[in-house]
Design a protein around this motif. Structure first.
Motif, mmCIF file in Angstrom:
data_model
loop_
_atom_site.group_PDB
_atom_site.id
_atom_site.type_symbol
_atom_site.label_atom_id
_atom_site.label_comp_id
_atom_site.label_asym_id
_atom_site.label_seq_id
_atom_site.Cartn_x
_atom_site.Cartn_y
_atom_site.Cartn_z
ATOM 1 N N ALA A 156 0.822 -1.207 0.000
ATOM 2 C CA ALA A 156 0.000 0.000 0.000
ATOM 3 C C ALA A 156 0.858 1.260 0.000
ATOM 4 O O ALA A 156 1.808 1.388 0.772
ATOM 5 C CB ALA A 156 -0.921 0.006 1.219
ATOM 6 N N THR A 157 0.526 2.184 -0.906
ATOM 7 C CA THR A 157 1.142 3.513 -0.998
ATOM 8 C C THR A 157 0.051 4.474 -1.467
ATOM 9 O O THR A 157 -1.115 4.098 -1.592
ATOM 10 C CB THR A 157 2.300 3.541 -2.011
ATOM 11 N N LEU A 204 2.284 1.232 -16.178
ATOM 12 C CA LEU A 204 3.235 0.292 -15.595
ATOM 13 C C LEU A 204 4.666 0.600 -16.036
ATOM 14 O O LEU A 204 5.621 0.227 -15.333
ATOM 15 C CB LEU A 204 2.872 -1.138 -15.983
ATOM 16 N N PHE A 205 4.829 1.286 -17.154
ATOM 17 C CA PHE A 205 6.178 1.618 -17.607
ATOM 18 C C PHE A 205 6.851 2.664 -16.723
ATOM 19 O O PHE A 205 8.056 2.871 -16.817
ATOM 20 C CB PHE A 205 6.153 2.036 -19.083
ATOM 21 N N ASP A 210 13.876 0.964 -7.206
ATOM 22 C CA ASP A 210 13.031 0.947 -6.005
ATOM 23 C C ASP A 210 11.865 -0.040 -6.127
ATOM 24 O O ASP A 210 10.988 -0.069 -5.262
ATOM 25 C CB ASP A 210 12.495 2.350 -5.701
ATOM 26 N N ASP A 211 11.888 -0.880 -7.194
ATOM 27 C CA ASP A 211 10.799 -1.838 -7.426
ATOM 28 C C ASP A 211 9.434 -1.158 -7.433
ATOM 29 O O ASP A 211 8.442 -1.688 -6.932
ATOM 30 C CB ASP A 211 10.825 -2.972 -6.389
ATOM 31 N N TRP A 212 9.382 0.012 -8.043
ATOM 32 C CA TRP A 212 8.128 0.756 -8.147
ATOM 33 C C TRP A 212 7.062 -0.065 -8.873
ATOM 34 O O TRP A 212 5.865 0.093 -8.621
ATOM 35 C CB TRP A 212 8.366 2.077 -8.868
ATOM 36 N N LEU A 258 2.886 -0.414 -8.298
ATOM 37 C CA LEU A 258 1.890 -0.190 -9.341
ATOM 38 C C LEU A 258 1.017 -1.425 -9.561
ATOM 39 O O LEU A 258 -0.206 -1.316 -9.715
ATOM 40 C CB LEU A 258 2.572 0.209 -10.648
ATOM 41 N N THR A 259 1.626 -2.598 -9.599
ATOM 42 C CA THR A 259 0.854 -3.821 -9.834
ATOM 43 C C THR A 259 0.250 -4.381 -8.555
ATOM 44 O O THR A 259 -0.692 -5.170 -8.607
ATOM 45 C CB THR A 259 1.719 -4.905 -10.488
ATOM 46 N N GLY A 260 0.802 -4.000 -7.412
ATOM 47 C CA GLY A 260 0.219 -4.401 -6.135
ATOM 48 C C GLY A 260 0.844 -5.614 -5.492
ATOM 49 O O GLY A 260 0.397 -6.043 -4.422
#
Length: 420
Positions: free
Chosen positions: A200-201, A276-277, A373-375, A379-381
């Motif tokens: 969660a962010t 996602l990009f 940072d594995d962003w 995004l995908t959860g």
């Protein structure tokens, strides 16, 4: 809070919402709301105005909004309410990008006074919980109204501004009113992975699907019924004339960019997949005239477009493209990649398309990398998409991994839908 109590509170909120939805169409003339658009659609604000603002009578009101909070005559609702003087409007609350929308992604306009109305403008961006409740208390309002155009994706932050404001309003003892607007990419179905709460962010507070397929009023009911520890006193003012299969152009409403990189409804159509990009080292098209429709990086050539075409994804084609972003990734450098062309909106699945583009980009370009940072996980959860793609999984394997969690979310979602 146990589920039975949540269900009771959700039903109470639903009763108010359905009452709003049962109003007979009436002319909004004289209230600044405008008449119905093509297909007879009226927004929540138009219906509020048509009633003579009776839901806000005797209340001190603050509004959470941004440039999208306009009438079909392109008057901002804050300006309308201030000029008419029929609502005791005390404050405005600005989200990410600000009330007047001048800030780029990850920014806000701060605390200010609106030059057009003289009203105080409070900054809500990155505020939540008691800190945001204190802002509502300091503003002197007893009712918080929300009117912002959403884009239909979990990681578009305005729905989490909605969530945070509902939570804060409950803590501060404020009433909360949501004025509904269309989901621009329809409300036909929920698509994509569901957020795992450990990820969660602000681009995903709670476990909903990547393309949620709901309006903001429906999301408000879901948040109140499923996720808020202390539900808020919620009222939703529904649209009339909106159907779940409607894209934005069926509404007859003007499109006001909800944020600087959401310039058209076409952007919103692809955004639930191509955002996602942001989690990769490729450009997602920021700094171009076609953000989220243009994707690329230095060193990519026509092989990517060919590989994407070979997937034969429904409703979409891909063109080999070259562009030079003016800011963000690869600023002022020429990069190669693809441009996305949606030719059949009804068949198009943006999430599957976005995953297909990630899978093919990794295969054809040796320089492909995730952000450090594995962003992408935010995004995908979850870690699932990243780890499966890294393991060489094909498109069907990656998209099949979320089937069970998406089915569960769809069942929950059904309880809160308000339109056919």
């Amino acid at each position: 809070m146990n589920l039975s109590r949540r269900g009771l509170l959700a039903a109470t909120g639903a009763a108010g919402a359905l009452a709003a939805g049962s109003l007979a169409p009436a002319s909004a003339s004289g209230h600044g709301g405008g008449g119905p658009g093509r297909g007879g659609l009226r927004t929540g604000f138009e219906r509020l105005a048509a009633e003579g603002y009776r839901r806000l009578a005797g209340r001190t009101v603050g509004i959470v909004t941004n440039p999208t909070g306009v009438t079909r005559e392109l008057r901002h609702i804050v300006d309308v309410l201030h000029a008419e003087g029929r609502v005791d409007l005390k404050a405005v609350f600005g989200p990410e990008h600000g009330f007047r929308g001048t800030a780029q992604a990850g920014g806000s306009e701060g605390r200010s006074e609106d030059p057009a109305t003289g009203l105080p403008v409070y900054d809500t961006y990155l505020k939540s919980g008691q800190d945001l409740a204190d802002v509502f208390t300091a503003s002197g309002v007893d009712t918080v109204v929300f009117d912002i155009q959403d884009a239909g994706a979990r990681f578009y932050t305005y729905i989490w501004t909605l969530y945070d404001c509902m939570e804060a309003a409950a803590l501060a003892g404020k009433r909360f009113v949501v004025l509904d607007r269309p989901n621009p990419v329809t409300g036909r179905a929920a698509l994509g992975p569901v957020l795992h709460e450990e990820f969660a962010t602000f681009v995903g507070r709670k476990p909903i699907a990547q393309q949620h397929g709901m309006t903001v009023a429906e999301l408000a009911r879901l948040f109140n019924g499923e996720f808020l520890a202390k539900p808020v006193e919620l009222e939703t003012v529904l649209m009339s004339g909106w159907r779940r299969a409607d894209f934005f152009d069926a509404s007859g409403l003007p499109w006001v960019p909800p944020s600087p990189n959401m310039p058209t409804p076409d952007t919103a159509l692809v955004y639930p997949g191509t955002c996602l990009f942001e989690g990769t080292n490729l450009s997602e098209g920021r700094g171009t005239t076609r953000p989220f429709e243009l994707l690329g990086a230095e060193g990519i050539d026509g092989r990517w477009a060919a590989a994407a075409e070979a997937l034969k994804l429904p409703g979409v084609r891909f063109r080999e493209a070259y562009f030079a972003p003016t800011f963000s990734k690869f600023a002022n450098k020429t990069v190669g990649g693809v441009q996305i062309y949606v030719h059949d909106r009804a068949a198009f699945d943006p999430v599957r398309t976005g995953i297909g583009l990630l899978v093919t980009a990794r295969k054809v370009w040796s320089g492909f990398a995730w952000r450090e940072d594995d962003w992408i996980d935010k995004l995908t959860g979850s870690t699932s998409v990243r780890t499966l793609i890294d393991a060489g999984a094909d498109l069907d394997r990656v998209t099949g991994a979320w089937r069970a969690e998406l089915s569960a979310f769809r069942r929950t979602r059904e309880k809160y839908l308000l339109y056919r």
